[in-house]
Design a protein around this motif. Structure first.
Motif, PDB file in Angstrom:
ATOM      1  N   UNK A  51       3.317  15.401 -15.341  1.00 19.37           N
ATOM      2  CA  UNK A  51       2.887  14.613 -16.503  1.00 19.37           C
ATOM      3  C   UNK A  51       3.844  13.443 -16.722  1.00 19.37           C
ATOM      4  N   UNK A  52       5.147  13.691 -16.512  1.00 16.33           N
ATOM      5  CA  UNK A  52       6.121  12.604 -16.664  1.00 16.33           C
ATOM      6  C   UNK A  52       5.828  11.491 -15.667  1.00 16.33           C
ATOM      7  N   UNK A  53       5.496  11.863 -14.416  1.00 18.52           N
ATOM      8  CA  UNK A  53       5.202  10.859 -13.392  1.00 18.52           C
ATOM      9  C   UNK A  53       3.938  10.077 -13.713  1.00 18.52           C
ATOM     10  N   UNK A  54       3.062  10.647 -14.540  1.00 16.23           N
ATOM     11  CA  UNK A  54       1.831   9.947 -14.919  1.00 16.23           C
ATOM     12  C   UNK A  54       2.043   8.984 -16.087  1.00 16.23           C
ATOM     13  N   UNK A  55       3.274   8.869 -16.571  1.00 16.15           N
ATOM     14  CA  UNK A  55       3.521   8.076 -17.783  1.00 16.15           C
ATOM     15  C   UNK A  55       2.985   6.663 -17.699  1.00 16.15           C
ATOM     16  N   UNK A  56       3.295   5.967 -16.600  1.00 12.24           N
ATOM     17  CA  UNK A  56       2.823   4.581 -16.459  1.00 12.24           C
ATOM     18  C   UNK A  56       1.305   4.525 -16.421  1.00 12.24           C
TER      19      UNK A  56
ATOM     20  N   UNK B 263      14.638   0.885   1.300  1.00 17.24           N
ATOM     21  CA  UNK B 263      13.765   0.184   0.343  1.00 17.24           C
ATOM     22  C   UNK B 263      12.306   0.270   0.779  1.00 17.24           C
ATOM     23  N   UNK B 264      12.064   0.163   2.085  1.00 20.74           N
ATOM     24  CA  UNK B 264      10.684   0.269   2.595  1.00 20.74           C
ATOM     25  C   UNK B 264      10.131   1.670   2.356  1.00 20.74           C
ATOM     26  N   UNK B 265      10.996   2.684   2.548  1.00 25.34           N
ATOM     27  CA  UNK B 265      10.540   4.063   2.295  1.00 25.34           C
ATOM     28  C   UNK B 265      10.141   4.255   0.839  1.00 25.34           C
ATOM     29  N   UNK B 266      10.899   3.651  -0.073  1.00 24.39           N
ATOM     30  CA  UNK B 266      10.529   3.746  -1.495  1.00 24.39           C
ATOM     31  C   UNK B 266       9.184   3.068  -1.744  1.00 24.39           C
ATOM     32  N   UNK B 267       8.952   1.950  -1.076  1.00 24.64           N
ATOM     33  CA  UNK B 267       7.655   1.277  -1.233  1.00 24.64           C
ATOM     34  C   UNK B 267       6.525   2.138  -0.689  1.00 24.64           C
ATOM     35  N   UNK B 268       6.796   2.857   0.420  1.00 26.61           N
ATOM     36  CA  UNK B 268       5.774   3.757   0.967  1.00 26.61           C
ATOM     37  C   UNK B 268       5.452   4.863  -0.031  1.00 26.61           C
ATOM     38  N   UNK B 269       6.513   5.395  -0.698  1.00 30.49           N
ATOM     39  CA  UNK B 269       6.279   6.439  -1.708  1.00 30.49           C
ATOM     40  C   UNK B 269       5.415   5.901  -2.836  1.00 30.49           C
ATOM     41  N   UNK B 270       5.710   4.677  -3.287  1.00 30.03           N
ATOM     42  CA  UNK B 270       4.888   4.080  -4.348  1.00 30.03           C
ATOM     43  C   UNK B 270       3.459   3.849  -3.864  1.00 30.03           C
ATOM     44  N   UNK B 271       3.318   3.419  -2.606  1.00 31.18           N
ATOM     45  CA  UNK B 271       1.963   3.242  -2.068  1.00 31.18           C
ATOM     46  C   UNK B 271       1.205   4.551  -1.992  1.00 31.18           C
ATOM     47  N   UNK B 272       1.911   5.636  -1.630  1.00 33.24           N
ATOM     48  CA  UNK B 272       1.265   6.953  -1.584  1.00 33.24           C
ATOM     49  C   UNK B 272       0.775   7.354  -2.964  1.00 33.24           C
TER      50      UNK B 272
ATOM     51  N   UNK C 259      -3.728   7.899  -7.062  1.00 33.73           N
ATOM     52  CA  UNK C 259      -4.365   7.470  -8.311  1.00 33.73           C
ATOM     53  C   UNK C 259      -5.713   6.822  -8.037  1.00 33.73           C
ATOM     54  N   UNK C 260      -5.803   6.071  -6.942  1.00 35.24           N
ATOM     55  CA  UNK C 260      -7.076   5.442  -6.575  1.00 35.24           C
ATOM     56  C   UNK C 260      -8.129   6.494  -6.281  1.00 35.24           C
TER      57      UNK C 260
END
Length: 760
Positions: free
Chosen positions: A467-472, A432-441, A446-447
Motif C-alpha cells: 500500500x505504501x508503494x501505491x502512494x503515488x 542508475x539504469x537498474x533503478x530505471x528498470x525497476x521503475x519501468x517494471x 500499473x498499466x
C-alpha cells in the motif's frame, strides 16, 4: 394536402364540370381532412411497432444470456463440490466407506447424489443408496471426456436408474498416482434447473427452455412435466449445434409459433431458448390499427351523415367552413367559429375536435420519436464504452508484452555489463539504469492493472509495504478536492495473494470513494489486525487476519444498493460512466485470497469497505539462487532457449552460458518442437535437460502450446515458462512461470528448482 376548393375543382374537372350537390362536396371535404390523419396514425403505429419489436428482441437477448450464465453457475457449483470431494484423503487411500460418509454429508438431499464409478461404468457407491448396496452399471458416467484437456464435463439428460427422474451429472476423472482410477459424479434432478428458470421471473407469455448438448429439454417454465426429456425439432434443433446464439422463428413442441433467441452456455455447453409468441408480438400493433380503423370509420360515418344533413341548409356560412377545413388540412389548430347556423356550428365543432386529435397525435408521435432516438443514443454510447474498454485492454496488454521484453533485455544486459565492468563510474551508471528498470517494471504492472490483465503471481507479500508503494498512484487517482490519509502500523503484514490483483482492488475502492464525493471529502486507508473465532464470519476459518479498511465521507448507499453492490455489472452510475465490475473484482480477489469483503454504509454517512485477508508467517524469498552446490553439473546441463525476440535471446543465452549451462537457441515454438524431436530421436546429439520458453510467440503454437506438446512426448521433461503478458493462465496447466523482467539469479534459481523436481 389539397385544400377544400382544390378538391372541389378536381372533382368538377373529372366529372366534366357537372353540377355536384353540396352534400357530396362536404363529404369529399371530410374525406380530405381525415385521410391524412388516418395515414399519419397508421405510420405512427407502424413505427412504434417496429421500435417495440427491437426493444423486445434486445430484452430477449439479454435475458437469454443472463439465464445461460445462471445455468453455468449451477454447473460450476456442482463442479466445485466434486472437485473438493475428489481431493479428500479417503478416496486416494481407497477407503470407500469413509469416502461414502463424507459424500453423504455433502449430498444430504434426495435431489442430489454423489456417484463414484470405476472406469467401466460400474457404480461403486451412490449416496441415494446405503453403502454396500447393489448398484447399477452406468457406462455413460465413465465414458471419456469430450475434451481431453477439460477437467470436468456435463452429461446429457438421462433417466436416473435409482431416483427414477430425469437427471444430469457433472463428472470428473479421478487420477491416483498418475492413473485413471475412478469417475466422480454429482447427479441432480433436472427439476433443479427448472427452479433456476422459474427464479428468472420471465414476463407473462414468454417461453423459457433449457436444452442439453443433444437438444433434449432439461427445463421449461411452461408445462415442464409434459416436455422435459423430449427433443427439440424443426429449425431450432439444426442451429443449436452450429451457432453460439441468434434469433430463429420456431414452433414450440406444443405447436405455438414463436420468435426465439437462443444462447449456448460456455461452461456446460447447454443452450437456453427464450421464445415469445409471434401473435403476442403482433397483437399490440393489430389492436392499435383496429382501434384507429374503427375510430376512423366512425368519424367518416358521422362526418358523412352530418354533411348530408346540413347540406340543404348551407349557404353563405359555407365559405367560413371551407376556410376552417383548409386551415385544418395545413395542420393548424382551429377553433369552432359561430356562424349563426346550428348545423354549420356543429360541423365546425367536429372539425375543431378532429384538429385537436391531430395535434395530440402529432405531439404524442413526436414524444415517442424523441424517446426512441434517446434510447438509441444511450445504446450507442454503451456500445462505444464497451468497445473502448476492450480496445484499451488489448492495447495495454500488447504494450505490456513489448515493454516487458525490452525491460527483460535491459535487466540481464545490465547484469552482464556489471559483471564485465570494473570502472566505478560505469558501475554507478549501471546502478542508475537498474533503478530505471525497476521503475519501468512497476509502470508495466500499473498499466496491466488499469487494463484488468491478470498475472499469475500469487505469493507472500507485505501488505503494508504494497500500500505504501501505491502512494503515488493513489495520489494521482484522486483530485485535489479529496484528501488521502494512511493509517498503517510499522510492523510487516505478511499475506499470501496476487499483488497485482490486490493493487487493482485498492484502486477500484479508491475510485468508488472518489465518485461518491463529487464536492470533495476524505479517503482513509487503515490496516489493523483482527482475530476471528470459529464461525464468527461465515465462510472464514478461525485465525489471524489483516483488516484493510477503505473509508470515505461521501454520499453513502441505501440498503437496496448495498444488497446488490457486489453483483457483476451492477452500477448506480449513468450509461458510459461505469461498468459495474469494480466491487465485483474486489470480492473475487478477496475470495481467491481465502478472505472476504464487508460493506458498511448508510445514505449521507459515507462508506467503509473492509477487506479481510488471512495473515501468514513471514518467510524468505520465494525464488532465490541456490546457496549450496547445484544439483547437477551446469556444464553438463543442456538448455533449449525459445524466444521470438532476438534482443532477449542475445542477452539471456550468454547469461546462461556465463553461469555454465550449455544453451541452444530457437526463435519460435514450431522450430523448438522440431529440434526437440530430432534430439529425442537419437541422431547422435545429446538430448535437452530442460526447456525455457517465452509464452507469447508467433506461429501455430505459443509457449503453453509448446509445453503441452512436449509434456505429451515426455511427461518428466522440466519446463520453465516466461511472460510479460498473456490472456491464458499458465499456472492452470501446472507449469513454473517467470514474469518478465527477471534477473539472472531468479532465472537460474527457477531452472535449478525445476531440474531438482526431476531428480526427486
Amino acid at each position: 394536402m389539397l385544400g377544400a376548393f382544390g378538391h372541389l375543382d378536381l372533382v368538377a374537372a373529372c366529372c366534366g364540370r357537372l353540377i355536384v350537390s353540396i352534400r357530396f362536396k362536404l363529404t369529399l371535404l371530410v374525406m380530405a381532412v381525415l385521410a391524412p390523419t388516418l395515414i399519419a396514425s397508421l405510420l405512427a403505429i407502424g413505427y412504434v411497432y417496429q421500435d417495440q419489436r427491437v426493444r423486445v428482441a434486445q430484452s430477449m437477448r439479454e435475458t437469454t444470456r443472463a439465464l445461460a450464465l445462471a445455468v453455468d453457475r449451477e454447473i460450476a457449483q456442482r463442479n466445485a463440490i466434486i472437485r473438493t470431494l475428489g481431493s479428500v484423503p479417503s478416496l486416494s487411500l481407497d477407503d470407500l466407506q469413509r469416502f461414502y460418509m463424507t459424500a453423504r454429508d455433502v449430498a444430504d438431499s434426495w435431489e442430489n447424489s454423489i456417484i463414484l464409478s470405476d472406469t467401466q461404468g460400474q457404480q461403486l457407491l451412490n449416496t441415494r443408496m446405503p453403502y454396500g448396496a447393489e448398484l447399477p452399471h452406468t457406462p455413460f458416467l465413465a465414458s471419456p471426456l469430450d475434451d481431453p484437456a477439460a477437467e470436468f464435463d456435463v452429461t446429457d439428460l438421462y433417466m436416473a436408474p435409482i431416483g427414477r427422474q430425469y437427471s444430469f451429472s457433472v463428472r470428473r476423472p479421478i487420477y491416483i498416482d498418475g492413473k485413471l482410477r475412478y469417475f466422480l459424479s454429482m447427479g441432480s434432478f433436472a427439476s433443479q434447473i427448472n427452479d433456476v428458470l422459474v427464479d428468472q421471473n420471465l414476463p407473462k407469455g414468454w417461453l423459457g427452455t433449457v436444452v442439453d448438448g443433444s437438444g433434449r429439454v432439461v427445463a421449461r417454465n411452461i408445462s415442464p412435466d409434459a416436455f422435459v426429456g423430449k427433443s427439440t425439432t424443426g429449425p431450432i434443433s439444426e442451429v443449436l449445434g452450429v451457432s453460439q446464439e441468434g434469433f430463429q422463428e420456431t414452433v414450440s413442441l406444443d405447436g405455438v409459433a414463436l420468435l426465439s433467441f437462443y444462447a449456448r452456455a460456455p461452461v456446460s455447453g447447454w443452450s437456453v431458448i427464450i421464445g415469445l409468441p409471434v401473435s403476442e408480438v403482433r397483437q399490440g400493433a393489430v389492436r392499435a390499427m383496429t382501434v384507429v380503423g374503427v375510430v376512423a370509420l366512425l368519424l367518416i360515418g358521422v362526418a358523412t351523415l352530418l354533411a348530408f344533413w346540413v347540406g340543404r341548409r348551407i349557404t353563405r356560412p359555407l365559405r367560413m367552413l371551407d376556410a376552417t377545413a383548409q386551415a385544418m388540412g395545413r395542420g393548424e389548430a382551429v377553433q369552432a367559429a359561430s356562424t349563426g347556423m346550428s348545423e354549420i356550428d356543429r360541423t365546425a365543432a367536429v372539425l375543431a375536435q378532429a384538429s385537436e386529435r391531430i395535434q395530440n397525435a402529432s405531439a404524442e408521435m413526436s414524444a415517442r420519436v424523441a424517446a426512441a432516438v434517446e434510447q438509441v443514443e444511450r445504446s450507442q454510447k454503451a456500445m462505444q464504452q464497451t468497445q473502448k474498454l476492450e480496445a484499451l485492454g488489448r492495447l495495454t496488454g500488447g504494450i505490456a508484452h513489448d515493454f516487458n521484453n525490452l525491460l527483460q533485455t535491459l535487466t540481464i544486459g545490465l547484469q552482464l555489463a556489471d559483471m564485465a565492468s570494473t570502472d566505478p563510474r560505469a558501475k554507478k551508471a549501471i546502478d542508475a539504469c537498474n533503478k530505471s528498470v525497476v521503475r519501468g517494471t512497476k509502470l508495466t504492472r500499473q498499466l496491466m492493472a488499469f487494463g484488468r490483465h491478470k498475472v499469475e503471481e500469487t505469493r507472500q507479500v507485505d501488505l503494508r509495504q504494497l500500500i505504501v508503494d501505491m502512494g503515488d498512484l493513489l495520489d494521482g487517482a484522486l483530485p485535489s478536492r479529496i484528501g488521502l490519509t494512511l493509517e498503517l502500523p510499522e510492523q510487516p503484514w505478511p499475506v499470501f495473494l496476487d499483488p497485482l490483483q490486490c493493487e487493482l482492488a485498492v484502486l477500484n475502492l479508491v475510485f468508488n470513494a472518489r465518485d461518491a464525493m463529487p464536492r470533495g471529502g476524505k479517503v482513509n486507508i487503515s490496516l489493523v489486525a483482527r482475530t476471528l473465532g470459529e464461525g464468527e464470519i461465515g465462510g472464514l476459518a478461525a485465525g489471524a487476519y489483516a483488516d484493510l479498511c477503505i473509508a470515505d465521507n461521501g454520499e453513502g448507499m441505501s440498503e437496496e444498493v448495498m444488497s446488490k453492490a457486489f453483483e457483476p455489472f451492477f452500477t448506480t452510475k449513468s450509461v458510459g460512466e461505469g461498468t459495474g465490475l469494480g466491487l465485483a473484482q474486489v470480492y473475487g480477489f478477496a475470495n481467491q485470497a481465502n478472505g472476504t469483503v464487508l460493506l458498511h454504509s448508510a445514505p449521507g454517512a459515507g462508506t467503509r469497505v473492509r477487506v479481510l485477508l488471512p495473515l501468514s508467517r513471514m518467510e524468505g524469498s520465494v525464488v532465490a539462487a541456490p546457496a549450496s552446490a547445484p544439483l547437477r553439473n551446469a556444464s553438463a546441463t543442456r538448455v533449449l532457449l525459445v524466444d521470438d525476440d532476438p534482443l532477449v535471446r542475445e542477452v539471456v543465452a550468454p547469461a546462461l552460458r556465463e553461469v555454465g549451462f550449455t544453451v541452444e537457441v530457437v526463435g519460435n515454438a514450431d522450430e523448438a518442437l522440431q529440434r526437440y524431436r530430432e534430439r529425442r530421436g537419437g541422431e547422435g546429439k545429446p538430448r535437452f535437460d530442460i526447456v525455457f520458453s517465452d509464452i507469447i510467440m508467433p506461429g501455430k503454437l505459443d509457449g503453453i502450446g509448446l509445453a503441452l506438446a512436449l509434456r505429451e512426448q515426455e511427461p518428466s521433461l522440466p519446463i520453465v515458462l516466461a511472460t510479460g503478458y498473456t490472456e491464458r493462465a499458465p499456472a492452470d496447466y501446472g507449469f513454473t512461470v517467470l514474469s518478465k523482467p527477471y534477473d539472472v539469479e531468479t532465472l537460474v534459481a527457477a531452472l535449478w528448482a525445476e531440474l531438482g523436481k526431476d531428480l526427486d
